[in-house]
Scaffold this motif. Structure first.
Motif, mmCIF file in Angstrom:
data_model
loop_
_atom_site.group_PDB
_atom_site.id
_atom_site.type_symbol
_atom_site.label_atom_id
_atom_site.label_comp_id
_atom_site.label_asym_id
_atom_site.label_seq_id
_atom_site.Cartn_x
_atom_site.Cartn_y
_atom_site.Cartn_z
ATOM 1 N N ASP A 258 42.472 -2.997 26.756
ATOM 2 C CA ASP A 258 43.439 -2.036 27.302
ATOM 3 C C ASP A 258 43.691 -2.287 28.793
ATOM 4 O O ASP A 258 44.831 -2.239 29.247
ATOM 5 C CB ASP A 258 42.974 -0.602 27.070
ATOM 6 N N GLU A 259 42.627 -2.579 29.542
ATOM 7 C CA GLU A 259 42.776 -2.896 30.966
ATOM 8 C C GLU A 259 43.557 -4.199 31.146
ATOM 9 O O GLU A 259 44.411 -4.310 32.024
ATOM 10 C CB GLU A 259 41.408 -3.025 31.636
ATOM 11 N N TRP A 260 43.263 -5.188 30.310
ATOM 12 C CA TRP A 260 43.944 -6.483 30.351
ATOM 13 C C TRP A 260 45.448 -6.308 30.116
ATOM 14 O O TRP A 260 46.270 -6.886 30.823
ATOM 15 C CB TRP A 260 43.312 -7.395 29.306
ATOM 16 N N ILE A 261 45.806 -5.466 29.151
ATOM 17 C CA ILE A 261 47.213 -5.188 28.868
ATOM 18 C C ILE A 261 47.858 -4.462 30.045
ATOM 19 O O ILE A 261 48.965 -4.792 30.462
ATOM 20 C CB ILE A 261 47.356 -4.377 27.566
ATOM 21 N N ALA A 262 47.156 -3.489 30.611
ATOM 22 C CA ALA A 262 47.681 -2.719 31.739
ATOM 23 C C ALA A 262 47.923 -3.607 32.964
ATOM 24 O O ALA A 262 48.856 -3.372 33.731
ATOM 25 C CB ALA A 262 46.722 -1.579 32.088
ATOM 26 N N ARG A 263 47.098 -4.647 33.142
ATOM 27 C CA ARG A 263 47.252 -5.577 34.275
ATOM 28 C C ARG A 263 48.383 -6.571 34.052
ATOM 29 O O ARG A 263 48.695 -7.359 34.930
ATOM 30 C CB ARG A 263 45.959 -6.373 34.505
#
Length: 78
Positions: A43-48
């Motif tokens: 989820d963090e990877w997608i948000a970045r």
């Protein structure tokens, strides 16, 4: 998460998930011959903006650091 669960979550084929994990294009941890994924990290990877992860961990071997666009070669002892 398993490869199957990640494929369903990202709406990609399981083979694509394994390929991306092996290339270091998606954050993953390899345990033996099986890839595992942390949903929070994904989820963090997608948000970045889905930038390539800096480090891919392989618990069956050593940690391999990858840089975007470069292949990591392992030298063999003779």
């Amino acid at each position: 998460m398993t490869t199957k669960e990640m494929a369903e979550y990202l709406k990609l084929h399981e083979i694509t998930i394994c390929k991306y994990a092996g290339e270091g294009r998606i954050p993953a941890i390899r345990i033996g011959r099986v890839w595992r994924f942390d949903k929070d990290v994904i989820d963090e990877w997608i948000a970045r903006g889905q930038s390539t992860p800096e480090v891919v961990k392989d618990t069956s071997k050593k940690t391999v650091q990858k840089k975007p666009g470069k292949k990591v070669s392992k030298k063999r002892k003779r």
